[in-house]
Motif scaffolding. Structure first.
Motif, PDB file in Angstrom:
ATOM      1  N   UNK A   1       0.844  -1.182   0.000  1.00 45.64           N
ATOM      2  CA  UNK A   1       0.000   0.000   0.000  1.00 45.64           C
ATOM      3  C   UNK A   1       0.890   1.247   0.000  1.00 45.64           C
ATOM      4  N   UNK A   2       0.582   2.221  -0.835  1.00 50.59           N
ATOM      5  CA  UNK A   2       1.427   3.427  -0.889  1.00 50.59           C
ATOM      6  C   UNK A   2       1.280   4.311   0.358  1.00 50.59           C
ATOM      7  N   UNK A   3       2.290   5.114   0.586  1.00 51.69           N
ATOM      8  CA  UNK A   3       2.298   6.015   1.738  1.00 51.69           C
ATOM      9  C   UNK A   3       1.810   7.414   1.367  1.00 51.69           C
ATOM     10  N   UNK A   4       2.022   7.802   0.125  1.00 54.08           N
ATOM     11  CA  UNK A   4       1.667   9.148  -0.318  1.00 54.08           C
ATOM     12  C   UNK A   4       0.157   9.237  -0.526  1.00 54.08           C
ATOM     13  N   UNK A   5      -0.419  10.347  -0.071  1.00 56.64           N
ATOM     14  CA  UNK A   5      -1.867  10.523  -0.087  1.00 56.64           C
ATOM     15  C   UNK A   5      -2.449  10.419  -1.500  1.00 56.64           C
ATOM     16  N   UNK A   6      -1.832  11.054  -2.470  1.00 59.09           N
ATOM     17  CA  UNK A   6      -2.351  11.030  -3.847  1.00 59.09           C
ATOM     18  C   UNK A   6      -2.252   9.624  -4.446  1.00 59.09           C
ATOM     19  N   UNK A   7      -1.211   8.900  -4.059  1.00 53.12           N
ATOM     20  CA  UNK A   7      -1.049   7.529  -4.550  1.00 53.12           C
ATOM     21  C   UNK A   7      -2.127   6.616  -3.958  1.00 53.12           C
ATOM     22  N   UNK A   8      -2.495   6.851  -2.704  1.00 59.73           N
ATOM     23  CA  UNK A   8      -3.564   6.082  -2.054  1.00 59.73           C
ATOM     24  C   UNK A   8      -4.875   6.328  -2.785  1.00 59.73           C
ATOM     25  N   UNK A   9      -5.135   7.606  -3.132  1.00 56.66           N
ATOM     26  CA  UNK A   9      -6.351   7.964  -3.866  1.00 56.66           C
ATOM     27  C   UNK A   9      -6.366   7.281  -5.237  1.00 56.66           C
ATOM     28  N   UNK A  10      -5.229   7.274  -5.907  1.00 55.72           N
ATOM     29  CA  UNK A  10      -5.138   6.650  -7.233  1.00 55.72           C
ATOM     30  C   UNK A  10      -5.452   5.157  -7.150  1.00 55.72           C
ATOM     31  N   UNK A  11      -4.943   4.496  -6.130  1.00 53.41           N
ATOM     32  CA  UNK A  11      -5.197   3.066  -5.954  1.00 53.41           C
ATOM     33  C   UNK A  11      -6.699   2.821  -5.810  1.00 53.41           C
ATOM     34  N   UNK A  12      -7.361   3.686  -5.034  1.00 57.06           N
ATOM     35  CA  UNK A  12      -8.808   3.538  -4.840  1.00 57.06           C
ATOM     36  C   UNK A  12      -9.569   3.743  -6.146  1.00 57.06           C
ATOM     37  N   UNK A  13      -9.230   4.800  -6.879  1.00 54.27           N
ATOM     38  CA  UNK A  13      -9.964   5.080  -8.125  1.00 54.27           C
ATOM     39  C   UNK A  13      -9.683   4.022  -9.188  1.00 54.27           C
ATOM     40  N   UNK A  14      -8.453   3.548  -9.246  1.00 50.27           N
ATOM     41  CA  UNK A  14      -8.095   2.506 -10.213  1.00 50.27           C
ATOM     42  C   UNK A  14      -8.874   1.227  -9.919  1.00 50.27           C
ATOM     43  N   UNK A  15      -9.017   0.901  -8.652  1.00 55.84           N
ATOM     44  CA  UNK A  15      -9.771  -0.302  -8.267  1.00 55.84           C
ATOM     45  C   UNK A  15     -11.239  -0.182  -8.668  1.00 55.84           C
ATOM     46  N   UNK A  16     -11.824   1.014  -8.465  1.00 62.12           N
ATOM     47  CA  UNK A  16     -13.211   1.246  -8.873  1.00 62.12           C
ATOM     48  C   UNK A  16     -13.366   1.092 -10.382  1.00 62.12           C
ATOM     49  N   UNK A  17     -12.458   1.704 -11.141  1.00 60.72           N
ATOM     50  CA  UNK A  17     -12.507   1.643 -12.606  1.00 60.72           C
ATOM     51  C   UNK A  17     -12.334   0.207 -13.098  1.00 60.72           C
ATOM     52  N   UNK A  18     -11.422  -0.518 -12.463  1.00 64.91           N
ATOM     53  CA  UNK A  18     -11.161  -1.899 -12.863  1.00 64.91           C
ATOM     54  C   UNK A  18     -12.415  -2.753 -12.673  1.00 64.91           C
ATOM     55  N   UNK A  19     -13.090  -2.565 -11.552  1.00 65.25           N
ATOM     56  CA  UNK A  19     -14.314  -3.326 -11.274  1.00 65.25           C
ATOM     57  C   UNK A  19     -15.409  -2.967 -12.275  1.00 65.25           C
ATOM     58  N   UNK A  20     -15.544  -1.682 -12.586  1.00 65.61           N
ATOM     59  CA  UNK A  20     -16.559  -1.234 -13.530  1.00 65.61           C
ATOM     60  C   UNK A  20     -16.264  -1.767 -14.935  1.00 65.61           C
ATOM     61  N   UNK A  21     -15.006  -1.682 -15.340  1.00 64.16           N
ATOM     62  CA  UNK A  21     -14.611  -2.190 -16.661  1.00 64.16           C
ATOM     63  C   UNK A  21     -14.849  -3.685 -16.774  1.00 64.16           C
ATOM     64  N   UNK A  22     -14.534  -4.420 -15.723  1.00 67.24           N
ATOM     65  CA  UNK A  22     -14.731  -5.874 -15.731  1.00 67.24           C
ATOM     66  C   UNK A  22     -16.214  -6.203 -15.868  1.00 67.24           C
TER      67      UNK A  22
END
Length: 90
Positions: A1-22
């Protein structure tokens, strides 16, 4: 898990997009498979409706960037070819 706040946000949004795309890709595959089985049958009206639904899903997938436009065109072309053959024999 990333430590930087923006990287944490990116991980969350990427996971949402991945689920939607799937989910959307799965619905697309289901629509194409349904159209394929309908085209293998003898009902022209059912096959026509299934072809239109699959065609619409393919076009939407292209605009959303889920699949390449040539892949969608190829799938639509193959389905249309089967539909025309079914219409010709009916």
């Amino acid at each position: 898990m990333p430590n930087i706040k923006s990287a944490v946000k990116r991980v969350k949004t990427i996971e949402k997009r991945r689920a939607l795309n799937a989910s959307q890709k799965s619905a697309l595959r289901t629509a194409v498979k349904t159209a394929d089985t309908a085209l293998a049958g003898t009902e022209v009206e059912t096959a026509q409706a299934a072809f239109q639904a699959a065609s619409k899903k393919l076009d939407k997938a292209v605009t959303k960037g889920l699949i390449h436009k040539n892949a969608a065109a190829r799938k639509k072309s193959r389905l249309a070819k089967k539909l025309n053959a079914l219409k010709a024999e009916a």
